[in-house]
Design a protein around this motif. Structure first.
Motif, PDB file in Angstrom:
ATOM      1  N   UNK A  69      29.244  55.789  24.767  1.00 29.10           N
ATOM      2  CA  UNK A  69      30.331  54.858  25.075  1.00 29.10           C
ATOM      3  C   UNK A  69      30.577  54.846  26.571  1.00 29.10           C
ATOM      4  N   UNK A  70      30.848  53.660  27.097  1.00 28.67           N
ATOM      5  CA  UNK A  70      31.051  53.498  28.527  1.00 28.67           C
ATOM      6  C   UNK A  70      32.273  52.634  28.796  1.00 28.67           C
ATOM      7  N   UNK A 111      29.330  37.141  22.708  1.00 27.96           N
ATOM      8  CA  UNK A 111      28.042  36.665  22.203  1.00 27.96           C
ATOM      9  C   UNK A 111      26.875  37.420  22.857  1.00 27.96           C
ATOM     10  N   UNK A 112      26.940  37.612  24.164  1.00 30.19           N
ATOM     11  CA  UNK A 112      25.862  38.305  24.868  1.00 30.19           C
ATOM     12  C   UNK A 112      25.760  39.771  24.435  1.00 30.19           C
ATOM     13  N   UNK A 113      26.900  40.426  24.220  1.00 27.36           N
ATOM     14  CA  UNK A 113      26.878  41.812  23.747  1.00 27.36           C
ATOM     15  C   UNK A 113      26.262  41.886  22.351  1.00 27.36           C
ATOM     16  N   UNK A 114      26.604  40.937  21.509  1.00 24.75           N
ATOM     17  CA  UNK A 114      26.065  40.915  20.155  1.00 24.75           C
ATOM     18  C   UNK A 114      24.546  40.738  20.177  1.00 24.75           C
ATOM     19  N   UNK A 129      28.230  47.114  21.034  1.00 20.49           N
ATOM     20  CA  UNK A 129      29.518  46.947  20.364  1.00 20.49           C
ATOM     21  C   UNK A 129      30.643  47.004  21.401  1.00 20.49           C
ATOM     22  N   UNK A 130      31.493  45.989  21.392  1.00 22.69           N
ATOM     23  CA  UNK A 130      32.678  46.009  22.248  1.00 22.69           C
ATOM     24  C   UNK A 130      33.783  46.698  21.460  1.00 22.69           C
ATOM     25  N   UNK A 184      37.866  44.588  31.992  1.00 23.76           N
ATOM     26  CA  UNK A 184      37.740  45.962  31.491  1.00 23.76           C
ATOM     27  C   UNK A 184      37.057  45.888  30.136  1.00 23.76           C
ATOM     28  N   UNK A 185      36.041  46.709  29.937  1.00 20.26           N
ATOM     29  CA  UNK A 185      35.374  46.765  28.638  1.00 20.26           C
ATOM     30  C   UNK A 185      35.073  48.215  28.279  1.00 20.26           C
ATOM     31  N   UNK A 186      35.324  48.567  27.039  1.00 15.69           N
ATOM     32  CA  UNK A 186      34.876  49.838  26.482  1.00 15.69           C
ATOM     33  C   UNK A 186      33.792  49.465  25.485  1.00 15.69           C
TER      34      UNK A 186
END
Length: 153
Positions: free
Chosen positions: A16-17, A44-47, A52-53, A64-66
């Motif tokens: 996780x980041x 969509x791009x992460x998928x 996983x967001x 900000x994203x985890x």
């Protein structure tokens, strides 16, 4: 969800980041009319990449994203993909942004990333409990072990 392990063919992982990145010149336009589109593009791009967001927030001048990134992807390659493709998608959908952001540079260079792992106190507790469990198991065994290097005459 805190200790959810993911798996690939021969790997169990939990990577996780926490990632923070900003638009060029920290322009405060994410909360304007572009917020919904940008959230859709990032999701969509992460998928597409199997990322996983876990948590995400679009602030007025940064994101900000985890995220949970599989170990087959490096953080650097994923961020290059995410920022590059989302910028292209934004410029294709909103042609007027070309005048505010020259040469299709929507995002500023670089990003902040930190790993999100287990808490240090949790690891210390695990080590203490593991040692205690081993001691209990040793007390339950009835076999007396002899030192093989001493003669048992």
């Amino acid at each position: 969800m805190a200790h959810k392990l993911n798996s690939l063919a021969h790997t169990k992982w939990m990577c996780k980041y926490h990632i923070v990145f900003t638009p060029k010149y920290r322009r405060k336009l994410i909360y304007n009319q572009y917020r919904k589109d940008l959230a859709d593009y990032l999701t969509r791009l992460c998928k597409y990449k199997g990322v996983e967001i876990i948590e995400g927030h679009l602030m007025p001048d940064h994101v900000h994203m985890l995220v949970s990134i599989p170990p087959k992807l490096s953080v650097a390659s994923f961020m290059g993909y995410l920022k590059g493709k989302s910028a292209l998608m934004m410029f294709d959908q909103h042609a007027n942004l070309k005048y505010k952001f020259g040469n299709r540079h929507f995002w500023a260079e670089g990003y902040y990333v930190s790993t999100v792992g287990m808490n240090e106190s949790t690891i210390k507790k695990y080590i203490r409990d593991q040692e205690r469990n081993d001691m209990v198991k040793d007390k339950l065994t009835t076999i007396e072990y002899q030192d093989p290097f001493k003669s048992g005459r």
